[in-house]
Design a protein around this motif. Structure first.
Motif, mmCIF file in Angstrom:
data_model
loop_
_atom_site.group_PDB
_atom_site.id
_atom_site.type_symbol
_atom_site.label_atom_id
_atom_site.label_comp_id
_atom_site.label_asym_id
_atom_site.label_seq_id
_atom_site.Cartn_x
_atom_site.Cartn_y
_atom_site.Cartn_z
ATOM 1 N N ARG A 94 -68.486 57.668 -38.700
ATOM 2 C CA ARG A 94 -67.488 56.872 -39.405
ATOM 3 C C ARG A 94 -67.366 57.339 -40.850
ATOM 4 O O ARG A 94 -68.311 57.922 -41.408
ATOM 5 C CB ARG A 94 -67.859 55.388 -39.352
ATOM 6 N N PRO A 95 -66.220 57.069 -41.469
ATOM 7 C CA PRO A 95 -65.997 57.573 -42.842
ATOM 8 C C PRO A 95 -67.053 57.105 -43.838
ATOM 9 O O PRO A 95 -67.515 57.893 -44.672
ATOM 10 C CB PRO A 95 -64.610 57.025 -43.188
ATOM 11 N N VAL B 187 -80.033 60.465 -42.241
ATOM 12 C CA VAL B 187 -79.375 61.761 -42.154
ATOM 13 C C VAL B 187 -79.396 62.281 -40.716
ATOM 14 O O VAL B 187 -78.404 62.812 -40.223
ATOM 15 C CB VAL B 187 -80.065 62.776 -43.104
ATOM 16 N N GLU B 188 -80.509 62.112 -40.058
ATOM 17 C CA GLU B 188 -80.627 62.598 -38.682
ATOM 18 C C GLU B 188 -79.639 61.876 -37.764
ATOM 19 O O GLU B 188 -79.003 62.489 -36.909
ATOM 20 C CB GLU B 188 -82.061 62.396 -38.195
ATOM 21 N N ARG B 189 -79.519 60.565 -37.949
ATOM 22 C CA ARG B 189 -78.586 59.798 -37.124
ATOM 23 C C ARG B 189 -77.141 60.215 -37.408
ATOM 24 O O ARG B 189 -76.332 60.388 -36.495
ATOM 25 C CB ARG B 189 -78.763 58.302 -37.402
ATOM 26 N N ILE B 190 -76.812 60.408 -38.695
ATOM 27 C CA ILE B 190 -75.443 60.774 -39.054
ATOM 28 C C ILE B 190 -75.115 62.174 -38.541
ATOM 29 O O ILE B 190 -74.008 62.424 -38.036
ATOM 30 C CB ILE B 190 -75.258 60.695 -40.583
ATOM 31 N N ALA C 193 -78.279 72.580 -40.093
ATOM 32 C CA ALA C 193 -78.892 72.507 -41.426
ATOM 33 C C ALA C 193 -79.156 71.057 -41.828
ATOM 34 O O ALA C 193 -80.178 70.761 -42.470
ATOM 35 C CB ALA C 193 -77.987 73.182 -42.449
ATOM 36 N N LEU C 194 -78.272 70.151 -41.457
ATOM 37 C CA LEU C 194 -78.486 68.733 -41.772
ATOM 38 C C LEU C 194 -79.685 68.184 -41.004
ATOM 39 O O LEU C 194 -80.444 67.357 -41.536
ATOM 40 C CB LEU C 194 -77.230 67.927 -41.428
ATOM 41 N N GLY C 195 -79.881 68.631 -39.765
ATOM 42 C CA GLY C 195 -81.054 68.212 -39.013
ATOM 43 C C GLY C 195 -82.345 68.695 -39.661
ATOM 44 O O GLY C 195 -83.333 67.953 -39.733
ATOM 45 N N THR C 196 -82.346 69.927 -40.154
ATOM 46 C CA THR C 196 -83.517 70.456 -40.863
ATOM 47 C C THR C 196 -83.795 69.650 -42.122
ATOM 48 O O THR C 196 -84.945 69.322 -42.440
ATOM 49 C CB THR C 196 -83.293 71.929 -41.220
ATOM 50 N N GLY D 111 -71.981 57.965 -47.394
ATOM 51 C CA GLY D 111 -73.427 57.807 -47.585
ATOM 52 C C GLY D 111 -74.159 59.133 -47.479
ATOM 53 O O GLY D 111 -75.138 59.375 -48.197
ATOM 54 N N LEU D 112 -73.682 60.018 -46.598
ATOM 55 C CA LEU D 112 -74.293 61.337 -46.467
ATOM 56 C C LEU D 112 -74.130 62.147 -47.745
ATOM 57 O O LEU D 112 -75.051 62.861 -48.158
ATOM 58 C CB LEU D 112 -73.661 62.079 -45.281
#
Length: 525
Positions: free
Chosen positions: A14-15, A1-4, A206-209, A20-21
């Motif tokens: 990428r799509p 998640v952090e990388r995405i 928020a995704l980073g958290t 995956g996210l």
């Protein structure tokens, strides 16, 4: 998640990564709900309000950003293309214009089949075919046998050996529409994907958290699982400085032994406190000295980070750092030899360690001559004991250092036990016992390593001669005696003249004259 999330911020995602996210966000929501329910059930059983603990904070942080998963699900196909430039990324129903352009492409086959059937009926050419390639586009192919029945509205596009290819106004109009629809659909998808990335920028933080919460929960779950599976214990923390470990084990070595069926790991006790701050560890090579030292450091580190520890019991006082000098390696890139690197690390430890530090010194001084190494090892041990006063595990093969506890009251000898059979085979017991070791068993270890028998026999003969010579030698030098005081140098003429000057009674001119005089004396010296 952090990388995405980082790739979203850079607009390089990428799509398929976004799909995956979506799956991760759905699972994170499920984990968050389950964790919150578990905390509520636990609080209800204890008749208390749900505590504001780390777990409840993680449960809140695991909740996906509002609308993020729904946006991605509505915008992307379940199995999109790897790259946006290939098309087939944006979901059906997300954009009406894109759906219309796709409908033109999807209805292409049915139109061509209908056209082919009509033209066969109109011309009477049974083997007439309507086809497409990337070079010439759409065309009607007629073999040589049917060329006399070709209508006047057919326009020749290509001549082959056994056939002719034609285009009609109707087919040309459809070709322009179909090919432009494909290009416009791809451009539309790229534009929509860029718009999707714009909307996702608001969710990056928020995704980073959420990513950090997932990583923290994963680490906690791993530690909890290991604690339950491997029967780790809860460490006890006390105010007074101490390290008391009963039946401590090295988790990595223990797991490796269980995996290879090499037997059971031998646990060992470690007791360091105000009366015993430094252990001089001796014993044979491969006996387990380094493993014992590392396991103490690993247990202290696990306890300090809040984990259970691989031991029967563990009692720790305040620890501010763990300093290690273990292993032998050079640094060729920076032109540092093994010994230079060893001394550099030892210097850093001597400058940085405190009475609340744990220090591991493994065979310090082995990279130079025997006398130099022994002298340095004894001086470093004395400094750690007398000045730094850190908790220290000091492994060595210098048996002269076993006299260290005799003159240092907070040091003690321990050794890794081993047994030698009548056939001169050695058995490592891996048990830490009080007192110094009697010998290092280096020749026996060389035999186990496969050194030729003739070499081993010669080494054994040389060892016996050296031991006999050592026994008849003079009394041992006191390695731990403090160094003699340095001689005080005689003061120079400049220093004597400067000491005789009283600056408070000098005029500016006299002060200048004194300065010239001092400079003259310095030049003469």
């Amino acid at each position: 998640v952090e990388r995405i999330s980082a790739r979203i911020a850079l607009r390089q995602v990428r799509p398929r990564e976004l799909v995956g996210l979506v799956q991760t966000l759905e699972r994170a929501a499920s984990v968050s709900a389950g964790l919150q329910q578990g905390l509520r059930d636990s609080a209800r059983q204890q008749a208390e309000a749900m505590p504001a603990s780390l777990l409840s904070e993680l449960a809140r942080e695991l909740e996906p950003p509002a609308g993020c998963a729904a946006l991605l699900q509505s915008a992307l196909l379940p199995e999109p293309a790897a790259l946006v430039r290939d098309g087939g990324v944006i979901n059906h129903g997300f954009d009406a214009d894109l759906d219309e352009l796709r409908a033109i492409q999807n209805n292409c086959d049915s139109f061509l089949l209908a056209l082919e059937a009509r033209e066969r009926e109109r011309t009477g050419i049974s083997n007439l075919r309507v086809q497409y390639n990337k070079v010439h586009g759409f065309y009607i192919e007629v073999t040589t046998s049917g060329l006399d029945r070709v209508p006047d509205d057919y326009r020749r596009r290509q001549t082959l050996k056994n056939a002719e290819r034609f285009i009609t106004p109707e087919l040309k109009a459809f070709e322009d529409k179909a090919l432009s629809a494909q290009e416009r659909a791809l451009a539309r998808e790229k534009w929509l994907y860029e718009g999707l990335l714009d909307q996702l920028q608001a969710h990056v933080q928020a995704l980073g958290t959420l990513a950090r919460a997932l990583a923290s929960l994963d680490a906690l779950c791993a530690l909890a699982e290991r604690s339950l599976t491997l029967e780790w214990c809860e460490p006890e923390f006390v105010a007074q400085p101490c390290i008391e470990i009963r039946a401590g084990r090295h988790p990595v070595v223990e797991a490796r032994m269980a995996e290879t069926g090499s037997g059971n790991f031998i646990p060992n006790d470690t007791v360091l406190g105000q009366k015993a701050r430094l252990q001089v560890i001796t014993g044979p090579n491969m006996g387990g000295k380094s493993t014992y030292m590392r396991q103490v450091a690993v247990i202290a580190l696990l306890a300090s980070m809040g984990s259970y520890v691989p031991a029967q019991s563990c009692r720790l006082g305040p620890l501010d750092a763990i300093h290690t000098r273990i292993g032998a390696a050079d640094d060729l890139a920076n032109a540092q030899s093994t010994f230079m690197l060893e001394m550099t690390e030892a210097a850093q430890i001597l400058h940085s360690a405190s009475p609340h530090s744990l220090v591991l010194m493994d065979e310090i001084g082995r990279g130079t001559s025997t006398f130099d190494g022994l002298a340095l090892a004894s001086a470093i041990a004395s400094h750690l004991h007398d000045k730094v006063k850190a908790f220290t595990l000091f492994a060595t093969h210098y048996f002269e250092l076993t006299e260290f506890p005799a003159s240092h009251r907070h040091a003690l000898n321990v050794h890794v036990s081993a047994a030698e059979s009548q056939g001169r085979d050695i058995v490592f017991l891996h048990q830490i016992e009080p007192g110094p070791a009697s010998r290092s068993y280096g020749v026996q270890v060389a035999r186990l390593a496969g050194v030729p028998a003739a070499v081993v026999q010669q080494a054994r003969h040389a060892l016996e001669a050296l031991e006999a010579h050592s026994a008849s030698a003079q009394a041992q030098v006191d390695l731990f005696a403090p160094p003699p005081a340095a001689a005080t140098p005689e003061p120079s003429r400049v220093e004597l003249a400067l000491a005789a000057v009283d600056p408070d009674v000098l005029s500016p001119r006299e002060a200048l004259e004194q300065l010239y005089l001092l400079k003259k004396l310095l030049i003469q010296a």
